[in-house]
Every structure is written in C-alpha cells, then in structure tokens.
Design a protein around this motif. Structure first.
Motif, PDB file in Angstrom:
ATOM      1  N   THR A 119       0.594  -0.993   0.308  1.00  0.00           N
ATOM      2  CA  THR A 119      -0.068   0.225  -0.233  1.00  0.00           C
ATOM      3  C   THR A 119       1.156   1.327  -0.157  1.00  0.00           C
ATOM      4  O   THR A 119       0.677   2.396  -0.628  1.00  0.00           O
ATOM      5  CB  THR A 119      -0.813   0.113   1.318  1.00  0.00           C
ATOM      6  N   ARG A 143      -5.476   2.265  -9.470  1.00  0.00           N
ATOM      7  CA  ARG A 143      -6.722   1.268  -9.423  1.00  0.00           C
ATOM      8  C   ARG A 143      -6.479  -0.461  -9.167  1.00  0.00           C
ATOM      9  O   ARG A 143      -7.543  -0.614  -8.182  1.00  0.00           O
ATOM     10  CB  ARG A 143      -7.933   1.756 -10.368  1.00  0.00           C
ATOM     11  N   GLY A 146      -5.649  -1.248  -6.141  1.00  0.00           N
ATOM     12  CA  GLY A 146      -5.712  -0.950  -4.939  1.00  0.00           C
ATOM     13  C   GLY A 146      -7.603  -1.781  -5.008  1.00  0.00           C
ATOM     14  O   GLY A 146      -7.794  -2.610  -4.027  1.00  0.00           O
ATOM     15  N   ASP A 147      -7.074  -1.864  -6.041  1.00  0.00           N
ATOM     16  CA  ASP A 147      -8.552  -3.054  -6.626  1.00  0.00           C
ATOM     17  C   ASP A 147      -8.065  -4.558  -5.313  1.00  0.00           C
ATOM     18  O   ASP A 147      -9.216  -5.317  -5.578  1.00  0.00           O
ATOM     19  CB  ASP A 147      -8.721  -3.828  -7.970  1.00  0.00           C
ATOM     20  N   TYR A 150      -8.024  -4.518  -2.150  1.00  0.00           N
ATOM     21  CA  TYR A 150      -9.295  -4.881  -1.566  1.00  0.00           C
ATOM     22  C   TYR A 150      -9.843  -6.213  -1.477  1.00  0.00           C
ATOM     23  O   TYR A 150     -10.562  -6.375  -0.427  1.00  0.00           O
ATOM     24  CB  TYR A 150      -9.695  -3.682  -2.805  1.00  0.00           C
ATOM     25  N   PHE A 193      -6.078   4.274   0.532  1.00  0.00           N
ATOM     26  CA  PHE A 193      -6.962   4.408   0.603  1.00  0.00           C
ATOM     27  C   PHE A 193      -8.183   5.658   0.381  1.00  0.00           C
ATOM     28  O   PHE A 193      -8.721   5.042  -0.252  1.00  0.00           O
ATOM     29  CB  PHE A 193      -7.516   2.869   1.516  1.00  0.00           C
ATOM     30  N   SER A 197      -9.863   6.515  -3.284  1.00  0.00           N
ATOM     31  CA  SER A 197     -11.473   7.112  -3.250  1.00  0.00           C
ATOM     32  C   SER A 197     -11.635   8.896  -3.640  1.00  0.00           C
ATOM     33  O   SER A 197     -12.807   9.352  -4.606  1.00  0.00           O
ATOM     34  CB  SER A 197     -12.078   7.143  -1.798  1.00  0.00           C
ATOM     35  N   LYS A 204     -15.691   2.959  -1.639  1.00  0.00           N
ATOM     36  CA  LYS A 204     -15.416   1.655  -1.623  1.00  0.00           C
ATOM     37  C   LYS A 204     -14.052   1.495  -0.486  1.00  0.00           C
ATOM     38  O   LYS A 204     -13.617   0.999   0.532  1.00  0.00           O
ATOM     39  CB  LYS A 204     -15.147  -0.078  -2.196  1.00  0.00           C
ATOM     40  N   TRP A 205     -12.446   1.893  -1.053  1.00  0.00           N
ATOM     41  CA  TRP A 205     -11.431   1.584  -0.532  1.00  0.00           C
ATOM     42  C   TRP A 205     -12.072   3.265   1.525  1.00  0.00           C
ATOM     43  O   TRP A 205     -11.172   2.358   2.440  1.00  0.00           O
ATOM     44  CB  TRP A 205     -10.681   2.545  -1.299  1.00  0.00           C
ATOM     45  N   ALA A 208     -13.071   0.221   3.416  1.00  0.00           N
ATOM     46  CA  ALA A 208     -12.196  -0.364   3.913  1.00  0.00           C
ATOM     47  C   ALA A 208     -11.533   0.249   5.050  1.00  0.00           C
ATOM     48  O   ALA A 208     -11.929  -0.614   6.543  1.00  0.00           O
ATOM     49  CB  ALA A 208     -11.595  -1.155   2.819  1.00  0.00           C
ATOM     50  N   THR A 209     -11.432   1.566   4.917  1.00  0.00           N
ATOM     51  CA  THR A 209     -10.659   1.969   6.226  1.00  0.00           C
ATOM     52  C   THR A 209     -11.055   2.473   7.346  1.00  0.00           C
ATOM     53  O   THR A 209     -10.370   2.355   8.666  1.00  0.00           O
ATOM     54  CB  THR A 209      -8.955   2.477   5.756  1.00  0.00           C
TER      55      THR A 209
END
Length: 533
Positions: A119, A143, A146-147, A150, A193, A197, A204-205, A208-209
């Motif tokens: 990350t 992206r 990131g995907d 995720y 993240f 976004s 969505k990111w 998540a965090t």
C-alpha cells in the motif's frame, strides 16, 4: 458503505512558515549547490538501478544485481516516480512511467504479500505520480493495485489480512484476519485508500479503512494505557486492547503519523482524527518521551518504549529509555500536529525530538545515528546535569553488570565505542533510513530556521562519505566505527530514492516546491494533494 465526507474543506492553519528570512546571493548559491549534489547522487543510483536491476524491487549496490523483497513488482521504480518529477527529470519519468504501467500485479515472487508495504510503496507511489503529473496511466495502475488490495479485506469482520495470499484468494479460499498483527499494518492504510477514493469518487476504499478507524476510536480508551494503542492487536476478534507494549516507533509508528495527516488530507472534514491524535499524543507526552542525559546538557527528547506489567494485581508501567532511527519521524509528526491544531506544546515537542535525532547523528564517529540504542534518562527533565558516574552506571545496567563496578563500565565503553550519553547500541547499522532528515525538513518548512540547512548538509555529507559505492549507496554495518571503518552491506532499499534523497532535495528547494500547505506525505514520502478551500 461509509461514504466520503462532503462539504467544503475547512480553512486549516498553515503548516509552512509564513515569513521566510531574506536569502543572500551567496546563501542561494550554496543552497543550490547542495541541491545539485543531492540530485547527482540520486542520478548515480538511478542509472545503476536502470542498468542492473530495472523492473526489480531493489538494486544490490555492491554486486550490481537485484533483490525482490516486495513482490518483484519494481518497488524502486514505483517509489522513485514522484522523486523524478520533483527533481525535474521529466524525460526519465516518462520512461519510468511507461515501464511502471506494464507491471503485472497478477504475478508475484512472494507467496504472501505484505499489504502494508504494498500500500505505502506501490499504491502510494502511483497516486503521488498521478497527483504530480496527471498521467492517467498512473491512476489506472493505482486503481489496479487498490482493487487487488481490497480483496485482502474480504474477511468476516472486514479487517484486512496483513500477510495476504493472493493465490488462495483467487481460489476463493476462506479468509480471516489474523489474531495477532501489528497495529501499524492495519491502521496505516487510510491515507492511500482515502486518496484513491477521493480521486475516483468510489467510496469503497475509504469505507474499508474507515471501519478500521472506527474500531481504533471505539477502543482507544480501553487499552492498558488508555488513549493509545499497543503495538500488537487482534484483528480476527477485533480486539485492540490486550498487548502490554506501547511505542511510537517500529510496528506502531505510522498509525499515529497518519492521524494529523488525515486531517490535512481531508481538509478537516473528519474531525475525529484530531481528537484521536490529541488523545494518543497526550499519553506519549506524559509517559513515553524522555530527556536523555548528555555531556552538553542538551534539552532534547527521545521517545522510548512503554511496557505494562502486573504487580500485586495492579498494572504498572516502565519506560525503556531507548532510541530508534525509525522513531525520528515523530519530530515531524508533532510539528505537523502542533501547526494544524495550534498546540504550542506539540510544536516544542516536535522541535526537541528532531533536535534529539540531530544530536544522535552528531554524537557518533561516523556522524550517522545508529538503528537502535539506549540512553540514561534524566530524573528531572527540567533540571538535568551531566554525571559521568551516572552514565557509567547506566552502561553497566544495560550490560547486566554490577552497577558499582565503574572500571568495568570503562571497559565496555571502550570496547563498544560508546559516545558519552549512549548506554548501549543494540543495532549499529544505518540502512539508508529517511526519518531523521524527514523531521529536519518538516521543522525547516514549519519554522524557516536557516541553521537546519547546515544541519541537513552535515547529515548528507556523513551519509555520502560512508555509504557511497561505485554503483549507488549501500547500508552500512556499524556507524560507531569500532575498528575505524565500517563494512558496507549489499542493500539499497527503495526508500533511499523514494524518501531519503527526496527529503534532502526538498530541504534545499524553494519552500513552494511541494508545499506542506498543499500536499501531505504518506509514510513512504509520497505527496498527495490535500483537499483545500
């Protein structure tokens, strides 16, 4: 789904100094000469990386080969993208960006992927390259990473797997967050993240965090040292309270670093980051920072490790009066927090912590701070006078010897080449770390203190003298120079080009280059654009 915050960003206080002293022509020439020297060193390393390790994670600067500890995806390549742009090496960036755009993240040299390192280095590197260049290929790769990352959050309680097996995930094997993980590894994903976004508009990111942040906030006052989280947490059962060890250094550092930085990144639109930062740092100021006893009676601070123990049914705490090169980031963190939240106590702490790391650099024969060490703490931080015997007793204590045998202390001091003030050096390496110059840079940008330019140059010259090789720069085994020399290690981590030389370059740049009022650095020194009014 936690949605991105809306509304107009707040007008936060400035981080950079508002008034800068006038620079004479001679001072400007000196500054630019120093900046050019940093760039020259970077280019020597970059050219060797291209020649011997292109598309691999790291150059081995002694043997001219490569090493792949971060998935084999070209960590140095991606970590260096924004450095190339900052240094005005646009043609080099174009070549590097084309190569980075072709990285295949579906294949890895590792069985398990370190989600935190991936990350901060890869996702952070691509995001900063996009923020500085507008190159859509960099955003596409961000992206893509990131995907991939995720999926590591696809667990029953949405907590991520720190050491994640992507091949098992492809086979749809059940996933669970680990019972024991480092707090930094799950609590330090939010900047990258969230920035992804913000750029894409996909929450969505951030979601998540944000779930991790909510858990940290909910349990912040329930730990064995209320207000701060321990270095190890149970992500599987969502319990962040049980470990007995607390530190601002290794294994915990960036979870605290990101609290004020998230305030800056989001323009103050998530105010709980400020509250969480203040609660944690109030504990650190009271229980974890200490003034070491030094021969020059320097009014400096170090950050130790807090251990909680049970005695007669009660929890008591003891402070290990240690220092780490890694924890040198804390001076910059307190400086940023002090500026953003108008807290004079934090600004003073940031200054004294940074000057503590400068002191440690100046104290060794090499002029470079060791990886880890211990010092004797002053009994009274406001009235601390050097005592040779007290220092010697501290040396004996660390060696597990009778503290009355001061002659034995002299033998240990000579054998270990301990500078006055150091009671032990646990790890005498220098692995090209950036944290000390990072805080010197931030303090300079925040205060405009001219003396910090000379400090930075002295640090740079010492590092150049002891780490330079024909193909780049190498980690060294012993900054104490016990035998008068130090052995070089065949290692040049990606953060050398991605962080250390970037901060050295920026401190000798105009203050407007990557202004701290427009950008915020992630823990791998990748600058993200802040939300501004």
């Amino acid at each position: 789904m936690r949605h991105l915050p809306t509304g107009r960003p707040k007008s936060l206080p400035r981080i950079q100094a508002e008034v800068w002293p006038r620079e004479s022509a001679k001072e400007r020439d000196t500054r630019l000469e120093r900046q050019a020297a940093v760039k020259k060193m970077f280019l020597r390393c970059w050219d060797s990386y291209k020649r011997f390790a292109w598309s691999h994670d790291e150059l081995t600067p002694l043997t001219g080969s490569h090493h792949n500890p971060f998935g084999g995806w070209g960590a140095t390549l991606v970590d260096s993208l924004d450095t190339l742009l900052i240094m005005g090496l646009n043609d080099e960036f174009a070549v590097a960006a084309r190569a980075a755009a072709k990285i295949d993240f579906s294949k890895t040299t590792l069985g398990r992927v370190n989600v935190f390192e991936t990350t901060i280095r890869y996702l952070g590197g691509f995001l900063a390259a996009y923020d500085l260049s507008g190159d859509q290929n960099m955003l596409r790769k961000a992206r893509e990473v990131g995907d991939m990352l995720y999926v590591a959050f696809d667990t029953p309680n949405r907590m991520p797997i720190a050491r994640w097996d992507p091949e098992a995930a492809v086979k749809l094997s059940p996933q669970q967050a680990p019972e024991r993980t480092l707090v930094a590894e799950i609590g330090s994903l939010c900047m990258e993240f969230t920035r992804l976004s913000l750029i894409t508009g996909d929450p969505k990111w951030f979601d998540a965090t944000e779930r991790i942040r909510e858990a940290l906030e909910d349990q912040q006052e329930s730990t064995l040292m209320p207000g701060i989280w321990p270095i190890s947490v149970d992500a599987k059962h969502l319990d962040f309270t049980q470990d007995y060890t607390f530190s601002l250094g290794a294994m915990a550092d960036s979870v605290f670093e990101y609290l004020p930085k998230m305030t800056a990144l989001l323009g103050g639109l998530v105010p709980c980051y400020e509250t969480m930062y203040k609660s944690a740092m109030n504990v650190a100021l009271k229980h974890m920072l200490f003034r070491p006893m030094t021969p020059d009676n320097a009014d400096i601070r170090m950050s130790g490790i807090l251990h909680m123990d049970e005695e007669n049914g009660e929890i008591v705490h003891t402070l290990e009066t240690s220092g780490q090169h890694l924890v040198c980031f804390a001076g910059g963190m307190f400086t940023v927090g002090g500026k953003l939240f108008k807290d004079a106590e934090h600004l003073i702490a940031g200054q004294k912590l940074t000057e503590g790391c400068i002191w440690a650099y100046n104290a060794t024969k090499s002029g470079i701070m060791p990886e880890t060490f211990t010092m004797a703490a002053c009994r009274d931080a406001d009235d601390c006078t050097w005592s040779e015997q007290e220092w010697q007793r501290g040396v004996l204590k660390e060696a597990g010897q009778n503290q009355a045998d001061l002659f034995k202390a002299e033998d240990i001091i000579t054998e270990e080449a301990l500078p006055p003030g150091f009671t032990r050096v646990g790890d005498s390496r220098y692995i090209l770390r950036p944290e000390a110059i990072e805080s010197v840079f931030i303090l300079y940008r925040a205060t405009a203190r001219k003396d910090l330019l000379d400090t930075a140059w002295q640090m740079f010259e010492a590092i150049e003298e002891h780490t330079s090789t024909a193909m780049g720069n190498a980690a060294i085994a012993d900054v104490m120079l016990r035998d008068g020399t130090t052995a070089k290690l065949d290692s040049m981590e990606s953060f050398w080009l991605g962080e250390t030389l970037k901060y050295f370059y920026l401190i000798f740049s105009e203050p407007s280059l990557i202004s701290l009022d427009e950008y915020v650095f992630n823990t791998e020194a990748h600058p993200f654009r802040r939300l501004l009014r």
